[in-house]
Design an enzyme around this catalytic site. Structure first.
Site: not given
Ligand code: FAD
Length: 511
Positions: A6, A32, A35, A43, A71, A89, A356
């Site tokens: 999660g 969990s 954990i 970012a 950002k 950029p 990400i």
């Protein structure tokens, strides 16, 4: 489907799949309470807007809940020499008479700042500006706000200014938990004690501490660096990138910030240090900061001391989070009926905030190759090669940062110039000495990075000399000089008209 974990990966996966498939796919997330999640990863990369729009979430809905900011770039400090900075950029590189503007800049450097001369965003970052006006309008049409949903990450990258966000990772996980559970995702808070395999070696079910047995057809491993399903239960080997990217540790701090006093920079900052670099991520009420370093060159206590000195008194009461990083990728991320997403699938160090992005890309690929009518090796193969190329391509791009950095003042930085580079990069480095990178001379398979990113790192880090195309001697330079001037004018006008990030978010939060 059963998603184990999660953290950011687990909840992004559950939320996206429920938005894609609705109730036609039954999803359970097992998370969990004992954990912890890795607790960093704040970012993002410019594709991320597509994620939120796919979920149907407007910025005014989710950004305040996640203490999020804009950002526009990564700001690199001291990678060339102390006191120097440049931006990478999120802005497409213009081209004049068929040649990238960076090529023209090498031939006619109007100032010593290629980033300010070639990109509007560099000036906006220096001035701390928001990409939106106070009434929420974007800085200009080229930002591409669509009525319909863009279909892929790549479509975002075609936009002139594909900006990104900073956000608090645990708040985002919380927000997405609500989003997913309201749409029918089952949430089980429990620890998986055993991963049971059938006679073929496929996962048949999970045994949890308190909820007993959990069955599923597809299991998504979002257990972070543990790789509980993919690496531990299915024994899929891990391919290390450590030979070319030696940073294997980080220490992170959360530093309180006062939005009324401290400017919120619209960029992530990466400041080179003696054995790595420090990230600074401005959020609404705090900074996220951390030192990424190589244990072969620096002890954790020394890294923490350096980080605390770097931040100053504001960090005095902040507890340190020491993290051991697993750099590389699982050989395959989809094995039998297990798909690993997030840190269990792979991770390069966070220098260009790609963790990400890897998650988002993997989820998009999972939808694309989803085994809706049964397992098909072709789908699995397509998924695995796509995920592998993204990570291998980003690995190469990160190696370029160190190889390209002019800094060579100690053993750590000197070693970055002699360490083996991934296959193919040596030839590409040679090619870029006589011509700035373009689509034909960067990593050949999709990796999420447009050629302008390579241009920025080469010209910014300054350790590898790149020459302008010889043909530019024979072509009229006036249109290129006019373009530099147009960028300067546009930047000046936008800096005067746009609010600071602080002003923009104060207004957003006041409603
Ligand atoms: P975790 O966050 O570690 O989550 C693992 C989850 O699995 C937890 O919920 C845990 O409870 C659960 N779990 C584990 N074992 C069990 C079990 N037995 N039973 C049930 N549940 C279990 N990415 C970016 O894009 N930008 C950044 O700026 C960035 N910075 C980073 C800095 C550092 C130092 C590091 C290490 C990473 C960074 N990343 C960044 C990557 C980013 O943090 C991760 O990609 C992201 O947080 C996803 O993590 P995860 O969900 O895969 O794993």
């Amino acid at each position: 489907m059963v998603v184990v974990g999660g953290g950011t990966a687990g909840w992004m996966t559950a939320a996206y799949l429920t938005a894609a498939f609705g109730e036609r796919v039954d999803i359970t997330v097992v998370e969990s309470a004992d954990i912890g999640a890795v607790g960093v990863g704040e970012a993002t990369f410019s594709d991320i807007r597509h994620f939120f729009e796919f979920l149907g979430l407007a910025e005014r809905d989710w950004m305040p809940a996640c203490n999020a900011t804009y950002k526009l770039a990564v700001r690199f400090e001291n990678w060339r020499q102390p006191g120097h900075h440049f931006y990478h950029p999120f802005e497409q590189l213009r081209s004049v008479q068929g040649f990238p503007l960076t090529d023209w800049w090498l031939r006619h450097p109007t100032t010593d700042r290629f980033d300010v001369d070639c990109f509007v965003m560099a000036s906006l970052c220096d001035a701390g500006r928001s990409p939106r006006y106070l009434d929420g309008r974007l800085l200009e049409q080229e930002f591409v706000e669509k009525d319909g949903l863009p279909s892929t990450i790549a479509e975002y990258q075609g936009a002139q200014f594909p900006y990104a966000y900073h956000f608090e990772a645990h708040l985002l996980a919380k927000y997405l938990t609500r989003y997913a559970t309201q749409r029918g995702v089952t949430h089980v808070v429990d620890t998986v004690r055993e991963v049971a395999l059938d006679e073929r070696g496929w996962v048949s079910h999970l045994e949890t501490a308190e909820h007993g047995r959990i069955d599923g057809d597809i299991f998504v491993d979002c257990t972070g660096f543990r790789g509980l399903l993919v690496n531990k239960a299915l024994a899929e080997p891990f391919v290390s990138y450590q030979d070319s990217l030696p940073n294997d540790s980080a220490v992170a701090l959360q530093v309180p910030m006062d939005m009324d006093k401290d400017p919120i920079r619209p960029c992530t900052t990466a400041t080179a240090q003696d054995a790595g670099w420090i990230w600074t991520i401005p959020l609404i009420s705090r900074l996220g900061t951390g030192y990424v370093y190589a244990r072969d060159y620096l002890e954790p206590e020394e890294a923490e001391r350096t980080l605390r000195e770097f931040v100053g008194p504001a960090a005095a009461d902040a507890p340190a989070n020491h993290i051991r990083m697993r750099i590389g990728r699982s050989r395959r991320s989809w094995v039998n009926n297990v798909v690993a997403i997030g840190l269990s699938s792979g991770f390069v160090e966070p220098l260009e905030s790609t963790g990400i992005f890897f998650i988002h890309h993997a989820i998009e690929q999972l939808v694309k190759f989803f085994p809706a009518t049964g397992f098909d090796p072709q789908l699995q193969e397509g998924y695995n090669s796509s995920v592998q190329h993204v990570m291998d391509g980003v690995r190469e791009f990160l190696v370029l940062h160190y190889r390209g950095a002019k800094r060579a003042d100690n053993q750590y930085w000197r070693d970055t110039k002699t360490r083996a580079v991934p296959d193919g990069l040596a030839e590409r480095l040679e090619a870029w000495r006589s011509k700035v990178p373009d689509a034909g001379s960067t990593y050949p398979r999709y990796h999420g990075l447009p050629p302008y990113s390579y241009n920025c790192i080469l010209l910014g880090t300054g350790g590898i000399e790149t020459l302008p195309s010889p043909a530019l001697d024979l072509i009229d330079e006036k249109p290129a000089l006019a373009e530099f001037q147009a960028i300067r004018h546009k930047a000046r006008a936008l800096v005067a008209a746009l609010p600071t990030q602080n002003e923009y978010f104060r207004r957003m939060r006041e409603g």
